[in-house]
Design an enzyme around this catalytic site. Sequence first.
Site, mmCIF file in Angstrom:
data_model
loop_
_atom_site.group_PDB
_atom_site.id
_atom_site.type_symbol
_atom_site.label_atom_id
_atom_site.label_comp_id
_atom_site.label_asym_id
_atom_site.label_seq_id
_atom_site.Cartn_x
_atom_site.Cartn_y
_atom_site.Cartn_z
ATOM 1 N N THR A 231 0.812 -1.213 0.000
ATOM 2 C CA THR A 231 0.000 0.000 0.000
ATOM 3 C C THR A 231 0.844 1.261 0.000
ATOM 4 O O THR A 231 1.844 1.346 0.725
ATOM 5 C CB THR A 231 -0.971 0.033 1.205
ATOM 6 O OG1 THR A 231 -1.672 1.297 1.173
ATOM 7 C CG2 THR A 231 -0.249 -0.104 2.541
ATOM 8 N N MET A 232 0.453 2.225 -0.775
ATOM 9 C CA MET A 232 1.156 3.505 -0.870
ATOM 10 C C MET A 232 0.793 4.437 0.291
ATOM 11 O O MET A 232 1.191 5.605 0.302
ATOM 12 C CB MET A 232 0.866 4.179 -2.211
ATOM 13 C CG MET A 232 1.481 3.446 -3.392
ATOM 14 S SD MET A 232 3.295 3.396 -3.284
ATOM 15 C CE MET A 232 3.660 2.249 -4.631
ATOM 16 N N ASN B 37 0.296 6.653 -10.899
ATOM 17 C CA ASN B 37 -1.089 6.605 -11.349
ATOM 18 C C ASN B 37 -2.088 6.254 -10.252
ATOM 19 O O ASN B 37 -3.270 6.548 -10.383
ATOM 20 C CB ASN B 37 -1.153 5.568 -12.494
ATOM 21 C CG ASN B 37 -2.555 5.142 -12.836
ATOM 22 O OD1 ASN B 37 -3.298 5.876 -13.481
ATOM 23 N ND2 ASN B 37 -2.950 3.957 -12.374
ATOM 24 N N HIS B 38 -1.624 5.639 -9.153
ATOM 25 C CA HIS B 38 -2.559 5.159 -8.130
ATOM 26 C C HIS B 38 -3.257 6.311 -7.407
ATOM 27 O O HIS B 38 -2.714 7.416 -7.303
ATOM 28 C CB HIS B 38 -1.832 4.283 -7.106
ATOM 29 C CG HIS B 38 -0.781 5.047 -6.343
ATOM 30 N ND1 HIS B 38 0.493 5.253 -6.841
ATOM 31 C CD2 HIS B 38 -0.817 5.690 -5.162
ATOM 32 C CE1 HIS B 38 1.178 5.974 -5.973
ATOM 33 N NE2 HIS B 38 0.408 6.262 -4.938
ATOM 34 N N ILE B 39 -4.439 6.055 -6.914
ATOM 35 C CA ILE B 39 -5.136 6.987 -6.004
ATOM 36 C C ILE B 39 -5.799 6.155 -4.924
ATOM 37 O O ILE B 39 -6.115 4.987 -5.146
ATOM 38 C CB ILE B 39 -6.238 7.824 -6.707
ATOM 39 C CG1 ILE B 39 -7.105 6.948 -7.618
ATOM 40 C CG2 ILE B 39 -5.654 8.988 -7.453
ATOM 41 C CD1 ILE B 39 -8.365 7.635 -8.107
ATOM 42 N N SER C 167 -5.738 15.113 -13.195
ATOM 43 C CA SER C 167 -7.135 15.199 -13.599
ATOM 44 C C SER C 167 -7.494 16.651 -13.884
ATOM 45 O O SER C 167 -6.787 17.564 -13.446
ATOM 46 C CB SER C 167 -7.974 14.679 -12.426
ATOM 47 O OG SER C 167 -9.316 15.070 -12.563
ATOM 48 N N TYR D 225 -9.688 15.119 -3.031
ATOM 49 C CA TYR D 225 -9.059 14.580 -4.246
ATOM 50 C C TYR D 225 -8.441 15.717 -5.052
ATOM 51 O O TYR D 225 -7.278 15.655 -5.483
ATOM 52 C CB TYR D 225 -10.138 13.851 -5.046
ATOM 53 C CG TYR D 225 -9.753 13.392 -6.432
ATOM 54 C CD1 TYR D 225 -8.980 12.250 -6.620
ATOM 55 C CD2 TYR D 225 -10.213 14.075 -7.561
ATOM 56 C CE1 TYR D 225 -8.659 11.808 -7.895
ATOM 57 C CE2 TYR D 225 -9.901 13.638 -8.837
ATOM 58 C CZ TYR D 225 -9.119 12.511 -9.003
ATOM 59 O OH TYR D 225 -8.812 12.080 -10.275
ATOM 60 N N SER E 232 -5.287 17.117 -3.595
ATOM 61 C CA SER E 232 -4.119 16.251 -3.821
ATOM 62 C C SER E 232 -3.626 16.375 -5.256
ATOM 63 O O SER E 232 -2.424 16.322 -5.524
ATOM 64 C CB SER E 232 -4.448 14.792 -3.479
ATOM 65 O OG SER E 232 -5.356 14.232 -4.409
HETATM 66 N N1 LIG Z 1 -11.209 7.382 -14.292
HETATM 67 C C1 LIG Z 1 -11.379 8.685 -14.401
HETATM 68 O O1 LIG Z 1 -12.450 9.193 -14.753
HETATM 69 C C2 LIG Z 1 -10.234 9.598 -14.109
HETATM 70 C C3 LIG Z 1 -10.375 10.959 -14.375
HETATM 71 C C4 LIG Z 1 -9.322 11.827 -14.128
HETATM 72 C C5 LIG Z 1 -8.149 11.318 -13.615
HETATM 73 N N2 LIG Z 1 -8.026 9.987 -13.338
HETATM 74 C C6 LIG Z 1 -6.788 9.512 -12.737
HETATM 75 O O2 LIG Z 1 -6.343 8.335 -13.382
HETATM 76 C C7 LIG Z 1 -5.660 7.506 -12.446
HETATM 77 C C8 LIG Z 1 -6.221 6.097 -12.501
HETATM 78 O O3 LIG Z 1 -7.615 6.133 -12.264
HETATM 79 P P1 LIG Z 1 -8.530 4.848 -12.475
HETATM 80 O O4 LIG Z 1 -9.898 5.332 -12.770
HETATM 81 O O5 LIG Z 1 -7.870 3.924 -13.407
HETATM 82 O O6 LIG Z 1 -8.527 4.236 -10.986
HETATM 83 P P2 LIG Z 1 -8.820 2.733 -10.483
HETATM 84 O O7 LIG Z 1 -9.338 1.899 -11.588
HETATM 85 O O8 LIG Z 1 -9.615 2.855 -9.241
HETATM 86 O O9 LIG Z 1 -7.363 2.214 -10.109
HETATM 87 C C9 LIG Z 1 -6.704 2.714 -8.985
HETATM 88 C C10 LIG Z 1 -5.475 1.871 -8.724
HETATM 89 O O10 LIG Z 1 -4.844 2.325 -7.523
HETATM 90 C C11 LIG Z 1 -4.649 1.212 -6.644
HETATM 91 N N3 LIG Z 1 -4.723 1.642 -5.253
HETATM 92 C C12 LIG Z 1 -5.812 2.029 -4.547
HETATM 93 N N4 LIG Z 1 -5.491 2.308 -3.280
HETATM 94 C C13 LIG Z 1 -4.155 2.102 -3.181
HETATM 95 C C14 LIG Z 1 -3.236 2.176 -2.108
HETATM 96 N N5 LIG Z 1 -3.614 2.548 -0.884
HETATM 97 N N6 LIG Z 1 -1.942 1.876 -2.346
HETATM 98 C C15 LIG Z 1 -1.532 1.486 -3.576
HETATM 99 N N7 LIG Z 1 -2.366 1.381 -4.626
HETATM 100 C C16 LIG Z 1 -3.659 1.678 -4.420
HETATM 101 C C17 LIG Z 1 -5.756 0.233 -7.017
HETATM 102 O O11 LIG Z 1 -5.422 -1.096 -6.709
HETATM 103 P P3 LIG Z 1 -5.696 -1.799 -5.286
HETATM 104 O O12 LIG Z 1 -7.078 -1.482 -4.891
HETATM 105 O O13 LIG Z 1 -5.432 -3.236 -5.594
HETATM 106 O O14 LIG Z 1 -4.660 -1.231 -4.349
HETATM 107 C C18 LIG Z 1 -5.811 0.399 -8.521
HETATM 108 O O15 LIG Z 1 -4.823 -0.389 -9.134
HETATM 109 C C19 LIG Z 1 -5.798 8.194 -11.090
HETATM 110 O O16 LIG Z 1 -4.633 8.947 -10.821
HETATM 111 C C20 LIG Z 1 -6.980 9.115 -11.297
HETATM 112 O O17 LIG Z 1 -6.960 10.237 -10.436
HETATM 113 C C21 LIG Z 1 -9.042 9.124 -13.579
#
Ligand SMILES: NC(=O)c1ccc[n+]([C@@H]2O[C@H](COP(=O)([O-])OP(=O)(O)OC[C@H]3O[C@@H](n4cnc5c(N)ncnc54)[C@H](OP(=O)(O)O)[C@@H]3O)[C@@H](O)[C@H]2O)c1
Length: 294
Positions: free
Chosen positions: A92-93, A119-121, A172, A185, A188
């Site tokens: 975990t990060m 990339n993680h959030i 974002s 969010y 951050s």
């Molecule tokens: N999707 C959108 O609409 C959107 C829009 C703007 C920006 N973004 C940005 O794009 C990026 C990816 O978004 P996404 O939609 O693909 O998100 P996602 O599908 O929810 O993936 C998030 C990743 O982060 C990991 N994660 C969560 N908690 C963590 C922790 N405590 N430590 C380490 N890893 C952790 C998750 O895996 P685990 O749960 O296994 O840890 C997962 O692999 C993010 O930076 C987000 O802000 C997304």
Amino acid sequence: MAFMKKYLLPILGIFLAYYYYSAKEEFRPEMLRGKRVIVTGASKGIGREMAYHLARMGAHVVVTARSEEALKKVVSHCLELGASSAHYVAGTMENMTFAEQFVAKAGKLMGGLDMLILNHITSSNNPMTVFINDIDQVRKNMEVNFLSYVVLSGAAMPMLKQSNGSIVVVSSIAGKTANPLVAAYSASKFALDGFFSSIRVEYAVTNVNVSITLCILGLIETETAMTGTAGIYNAEASPKEECALEIIKGGALRQKEVYYDSSVLTLFLLGNPGRKILEFLSLRNYNMEIFIKN
Ligand SMILES: NC(=O)c1ccc[n+]([C@@H]2O[C@H](COP(=O)([O-])OP(=O)(O)OC[C@H]3O[C@@H](n4cnc5c(N)ncnc54)[C@H](OP(=O)(O)O)[C@@H]3O)[C@@H](O)[C@H]2O)c1
Ligand SMILES: *[C@@H]1O[C@H](CO)[C@@H](O)[C@H](O)[C@H]1NC(C)=O
Ligand SMILES: *[C@@H]1O[C@H](CO)[C@@H](O)[C@H](O)[C@H]1NC(C)=O
Ligand SMILES: *[C@@H]1O[C@H](CO)[C@@H](O)[C@H](O)[C@H]1NC(C)=O
């Protein structure tokens, strides 16, 4: 007015011309062949798609997230797709010691590092909530979405300097503009802009050849985003596969920023020439020579 005509307008013109028309090198997938790349938050969503693209391009990848089972599957699919090598390290990060040791492990697995994709959030909160007095949530967002990015970059810098590598930071539109229901969010993501854009200028003037790419994404069709926004926020969502590719392209081309959104207006409106001009002009006031090594 005379000042405007004499200096400001020409500077503005040069800036805009440079920004929009500077000869852009073309992306080729071979640029990633054999490159050593870390992708965080790669167990699902955009991160997983980036790992798959990198695998198809023949890169070495190390992926991380918390869910070990999901990461195992990502790694085996990466190998099927043609990755030069693929490994995972789960953790975990929230834990900065893990973040630091993870980079060292990944570096050992690949024998160095060319690209760090952050990339993680945190998924601890539904992003669409109001939590002005929930300090725990705000802190968690700052630690996982921001502070761990700083730790990871710091740990990776010696390897990235050696390879003339790249840091790619996934942000974002909420990291550039104000939106309701995403305060923690958003904070951050703004922090990432402040920190990494400042470091980018610093590197530019002190001749550190590590590129920093900040990626400004609109709504992307990932499971997390679709369930998190359902019934609250209605906008056209873009495909995660294409989004992932655009991020990798921007990183490989060493672009300062990548904009990926369903609306073409976003890049135009958020380009912010005023900010760029101010940043450029303010550099005159610094004595950066004293920080230039060799
Ligand atoms: N999707 C959108 O609409 C959107 C829009 C703007 C920006 N973004 C940005 O794009 C990026 C990816 O978004 P996404 O939609 O693909 O998100 P996602 O599908 O929810 O993936 C998030 C990743 O982060 C990991 N994660 C969560 N908690 C963590 C922790 N405590 N430590 C380490 N890893 C952790 C998750 O895996 P685990 O749960 O296994 O840890 C997962 O692999 C993010 O930076 C987000 O802000 C997304
Ligand atoms: C944080 O991570 C380190 C390294 O992986 C580990 O040794 C330590 O036990 C972790 N701390 C917590 C509180 O889990
Ligand atoms: C990194 O770039 C410098 C010039 O900035 C060059 O001399 C050096 O050979 C490059 N190193 C690698 C590993 O590409
Ligand atoms: C920085 O490194 C990149 C990638 O190796 C290289 O293409 C570029 O020429 C280098 N820039 C400078 C100023 O040395």
